[in-house]
Design a protein around this motif. Structure first.
Motif, PDB file in Angstrom:
ATOM      1  N   THR A  62      22.719  -9.200   8.584  1.00  0.00           N
ATOM      2  CA  THR A  62      23.844  -9.445   9.485  1.00  0.00           C
ATOM      3  C   THR A  62      24.577  -8.104   9.629  1.00  0.00           C
ATOM      4  N   GLY A  63      25.405  -7.851  10.516  1.00  0.00           N
ATOM      5  CA  GLY A  63      26.581  -6.723  10.454  1.00  0.00           C
ATOM      6  C   GLY A  63      27.493  -6.972   9.209  1.00  0.00           C
ATOM      7  N   HIS A  64      27.961  -8.294   8.913  1.00  0.00           N
ATOM      8  CA  HIS A  64      28.694  -8.592   8.062  1.00  0.00           C
ATOM      9  C   HIS A  64      28.008  -8.159   6.583  1.00  0.00           C
ATOM     10  N   ALA A  65      26.904  -8.656   6.506  1.00  0.00           N
ATOM     11  CA  ALA A  65      26.153  -8.084   5.217  1.00  0.00           C
ATOM     12  C   ALA A  65      26.004  -6.543   5.011  1.00  0.00           C
ATOM     13  N   ASN A  88      40.247  -5.954  14.649  1.00  0.00           N
ATOM     14  CA  ASN A  88      38.917  -6.009  14.299  1.00  0.00           C
ATOM     15  C   ASN A  88      38.251  -7.234  14.127  1.00  0.00           C
ATOM     16  N   ASN A  89      36.909  -7.264  13.877  1.00  0.00           N
ATOM     17  CA  ASN A  89      36.252  -8.571  13.745  1.00  0.00           C
ATOM     18  C   ASN A  89      36.316  -8.851  12.365  1.00  0.00           C
ATOM     19  N   ILE A  90      36.506 -10.097  12.276  1.00  0.00           N
ATOM     20  CA  ILE A  90      36.731 -11.054  10.867  1.00  0.00           C
ATOM     21  C   ILE A  90      35.894 -10.519  10.005  1.00  0.00           C
ATOM     22  N   ALA A  91      34.718 -10.402  10.435  1.00  0.00           N
ATOM     23  CA  ALA A  91      33.640  -9.828   9.304  1.00  0.00           C
ATOM     24  C   ALA A  91      33.924  -8.565   8.413  1.00  0.00           C
ATOM     25  N   ASP A  92      34.787  -7.663   9.033  1.00  0.00           N
ATOM     26  CA  ASP A  92      35.023  -6.457   8.337  1.00  0.00           C
ATOM     27  C   ASP A  92      36.190  -6.859   7.336  1.00  0.00           C
ATOM     28  N   LEU A  93      37.104  -7.818   7.710  1.00  0.00           N
ATOM     29  CA  LEU A  93      38.228  -8.019   6.738  1.00  0.00           C
ATOM     30  C   LEU A  93      37.708  -8.899   5.804  1.00  0.00           C
ATOM     31  N   HIS A 159      32.017   3.707   9.254  1.00  0.00           N
ATOM     32  CA  HIS A 159      32.040   3.568  10.660  1.00  0.00           C
ATOM     33  C   HIS A 159      31.733   2.314  11.283  1.00  0.00           C
ATOM     34  N   ASP A 160      32.299   1.267  11.808  1.00  0.00           N
ATOM     35  CA  ASP A 160      31.986   0.108  12.265  1.00  0.00           C
ATOM     36  C   ASP A 160      31.179   0.454  13.748  1.00  0.00           C
ATOM     37  N   ALA A 161      30.040   0.608  13.972  1.00  0.00           N
ATOM     38  CA  ALA A 161      29.620   0.814  15.352  1.00  0.00           C
ATOM     39  C   ALA A 161      28.918  -0.094  15.905  1.00  0.00           C
ATOM     40  N   ALA A 162      29.481  -1.583  15.615  1.00  0.00           N
ATOM     41  CA  ALA A 162      28.824  -2.780  16.053  1.00  0.00           C
ATOM     42  C   ALA A 162      28.952  -2.663  17.782  1.00  0.00           C
ATOM     43  N   HIS A 163      29.912  -1.945  18.388  1.00  0.00           N
ATOM     44  CA  HIS A 163      30.267  -1.958  19.580  1.00  0.00           C
ATOM     45  C   HIS A 163      29.723  -0.790  20.257  1.00  0.00           C
ATOM     46  N   SER A 164      29.353   0.315  19.614  1.00  0.00           N
ATOM     47  CA  SER A 164      28.997   1.382  20.195  1.00  0.00           C
ATOM     48  C   SER A 164      27.502   1.911  19.927  1.00  0.00           C
ATOM     49  N   PHE A 183      25.607  -1.083  12.007  1.00  0.00           N
ATOM     50  CA  PHE A 183      25.306  -1.696  13.342  1.00  0.00           C
ATOM     51  C   PHE A 183      25.228  -3.070  13.071  1.00  0.00           C
ATOM     52  N   SER A 184      25.227  -3.688  14.157  1.00  0.00           N
ATOM     53  CA  SER A 184      25.059  -5.174  14.032  1.00  0.00           C
ATOM     54  C   SER A 184      24.219  -5.631  15.311  1.00  0.00           C
ATOM     55  N   PHE A 185      23.257  -6.337  15.032  1.00  0.00           N
ATOM     56  CA  PHE A 185      22.338  -6.879  16.142  1.00  0.00           C
ATOM     57  C   PHE A 185      22.266  -8.390  16.253  1.00  0.00           C
ATOM     58  N   ASP A 186      23.722  -8.871  16.341  1.00  0.00           N
ATOM     59  CA  ASP A 186      23.953 -10.320  16.194  1.00  0.00           C
ATOM     60  C   ASP A 186      23.618 -10.785  17.764  1.00  0.00           C
ATOM     61  N   PRO A 187      23.593 -12.103  17.844  1.00  0.00           N
ATOM     62  CA  PRO A 187      23.087 -12.779  19.051  1.00  0.00           C
ATOM     63  C   PRO A 187      24.009 -12.140  20.408  1.00  0.00           C
ATOM     64  N   VAL A 188      25.163 -11.631  20.373  1.00  0.00           N
ATOM     65  CA  VAL A 188      25.890 -11.228  21.600  1.00  0.00           C
ATOM     66  C   VAL A 188      26.019  -9.624  21.546  1.00  0.00           C
ATOM     67  N   LYS A 189      25.405  -9.048  20.481  1.00  0.00           N
ATOM     68  CA  LYS A 189      25.446  -7.591  20.725  1.00  0.00           C
ATOM     69  C   LYS A 189      24.464  -6.978  21.862  1.00  0.00           C
ATOM     70  N   THR A 190      25.010  -5.727  22.158  1.00  0.00           N
ATOM     71  CA  THR A 190      23.964  -5.095  23.366  1.00  0.00           C
ATOM     72  C   THR A 190      22.542  -5.301  23.032  1.00  0.00           C
TER      73      THR A 190
HETATM   74  C1  LIG Z   1      29.651  -8.343  15.628  1.00  0.00           C
HETATM   75  C2  LIG Z   1      30.560  -7.541  14.738  1.00  0.00           C
HETATM   76  C3  LIG Z   1      30.564  -7.205  13.373  1.00  0.00           C
HETATM   77  C4  LIG Z   1      29.787  -8.457  12.613  1.00  0.00           C
HETATM   78  O1  LIG Z   1      28.520  -8.524  12.721  1.00  0.00           O
HETATM   79  P1  LIG Z   1      27.648  -9.515  12.578  1.00  0.00           P
HETATM   80  O2  LIG Z   1      26.054  -9.183  12.733  1.00  0.00           O
HETATM   81  O3  LIG Z   1      27.902 -10.544  13.261  1.00  0.00           O
HETATM   82  O4  LIG Z   1      27.919 -10.042  11.126  1.00  0.00           O
HETATM   83  C5  LIG Z   1      31.513  -6.454  12.841  1.00  0.00           C
HETATM   84  N1  LIG Z   1      32.217  -5.612  13.459  1.00  0.00           N
HETATM   85  C6  LIG Z   1      32.236  -5.729  14.869  1.00  0.00           C
HETATM   86  C7  LIG Z   1      33.303  -4.663  15.587  1.00  0.00           C
HETATM   87  C8  LIG Z   1      31.665  -6.790  15.495  1.00  0.00           C
HETATM   88  O5  LIG Z   1      31.483  -6.547  16.822  1.00  0.00           O
END
Ligand SMILES: *Cc1c(COP(=O)(O)O)cnc(C)c1O
Length: 387
Positions: A62-65, A88-93, A159-164, A183-190
């Motif tokens: 996951t992105g959190h991992a 920010n996303n809770i995962a980062d905090l 660099h949290d590039a989950a959105h980019s 990077f995150s490839f979770d269910p809602v990401k691009t």
């Molecule tokens: C989705 C997301 C995360 C966490 O990624 P997961 O794959 O859901 O754990 C972290 N930061 C941002 C900005 C995100 O959008």
């Protein structure tokens, strides 16, 4: 007004087709389910996309991992401070807290909704080890200014590039210029792996540490596992977690990557359509960008705080789902006592922000329904009444 005959347009909708189904079928038929050849292929495909010989990709669950491992790999622990935007996303905090380090929250700039370099300089201390820089929605952070500040103040950038994912900054692929990129490839990401994440690092040594840490510390070479085999004997030298990516998920990610160009150009086109149609409305603010070079993850508008709930209800009644990204971190109990600088912009944006639907494939009808629903919001009288 009722819209019983129309489906609601969801905030997110993955672009899935026969390709992903075929990919899953192939993995299940082969029967090697855990870390295996598809994970290696997915990492190589991401490296090809970055086209940067000095960058290596490690895929995780996951992105959190990815964030948790990155911070540990960067040497973050008790006594250190890690700065993150509160927006920010809770995962980062949570990842910061998980390392035992001290979380410090910083404000964002009003245009990009990314960490504000000027305010960052005010909260940096001698204990600052890492600053998390998150790109937001359809904006990229001010990476050049931030890199200069990092050099002067002596911190590293995560660099949290989950959105980019898929975006370009000053001609460079996102993922090819920061100390460490996630990077995150979770269910809602691009691009989705159902669930998945990745880190981009710069040395073989970092790769080796991450390979062990994602496999509960097992020091068996990933090259063996990428041949769908495993070493039965190995040493354990490092703290580790069960954070690896599974073959099935990597295969879905590989199929998704084939669609990145389409996703990217479609999403840009849709964002531009919405900006064109909504920018003249006096009661709201659209993203201040032309979306050039960006693969937008989400499209948002800002409405006055006192109108947000009625605005969202108005859209819901017309079959348009909306979201809130995000509630700022310092509003949550767990992070409410974190050291922070002034958070005036975060507090304002947190009350104004509304996410509108953005998918990788949308019909003209859907886009027009969204624009029309926003335009018919009866805001002028409300605005006057509340001024
Ligand atoms: C989705 C997301 C995360 C966490 O990624 P997961 O794959 O859901 O754990 C972290 N930061 C941002 C900005 C995100 O959008």
């Amino acid at each position: 007004m009722t819209t019983d005959n129309q489906h609601s347009i969801p905030v997110f909708r993955p672009l899935l087709g026969e390709e992903e189904i075929a990919a899953c079928r192939a993995v299940l038929e082969e029967g090697w389910l855990g870390m295996g050849s598809y994970v290696g292929k997915f990492e190589r495909a991401l490296e090809e996309l970055l086209a940067s010989p000095n960058r290596h990709v490690v895929a995780v669950s996951t992105g959190h991992a990815a964030l948790h491992l990155a911070l540990l790999m960067m040497g973050v622990g008790p006594g250190d401070e890690v700065i993150s935007p509160s927006f920010n996303n809770i995962a980062d905090l949570q990842a910061v807290i998980a390392t035992g380090a001290t979380l410090v929250l910083c404000d964002i700039d009003d245009r990009r909704l990314c960490i504000d370099p000027v305010k960052l300089a005010e909260v940096v201390s001698s204990r600052t080890r890492v600053v998390i820089v998150t790109d937001y929605g359809c904006h990229l952070a001010q990476h050049d200014d931030l890199r200069t500040l990092a050099g002067n103040a002596g911190f590293s950038i995560l660099h949290d590039a989950a959105h980019s994912f898929g975006s370009t900054y000053s001609g460079q692929r996102v993922g090819s210029f920061s100390d460490v990129t996630m990077f995150s490839f979770d269910p809602v990401k691009t691009v989705t792996c159902i669930d998945g994440g990745a880190l981009v690092v710069q040395t073989e040594q970092e790769v080796e540490i991450l390979h062990a840490m994602r496999l509960i510390g097992m020091g068996q070479p990933s090259s063996v596992m990428y041949e769908d085999q495993r070493a039965w004997t190995y040493d354990v030298k490092t703290l580790g977690f069960r954070y690896h990516l599974a073959n099935l998920h990597a295969a879905v990610g590989l199929a998704q990557l084939q669609k990145l160009e389409t996703m990217s150009s479609n999403r840009r086109t849709y964002c531009r359509f919405l900006n064109r149609n909504l920018k003249e409305l006096e009661f709201l603010r659209v993203p201040a960008t032309d979306f050039e070079g960006v693969t937008p993850f989400l499209y948002y508008v800002r409405v006055p705080a006192h109108l947000r709930e009625s605005f969202r209800h108005h859209l819901a009644a017309r079959g348009i789902d909306t979201g809130v990204h995000w509630q700022p971190g310092h509003w949550f109990s767990l992070f409410s006592t974190a050291r922070r600088g002034e958070l005036a912009v975060t507090d304002k944006v947190g009350k104004e922000i509304v996410t509108l639907p953005l998918h990788s494939v949308m019909s003209e009808t859907e886009l027009e329904r969204i624009a029309e629903a926003v335009k018919t919001y009866p805001m002028s009288s409300d605005l006057a009444a509340n001024r």
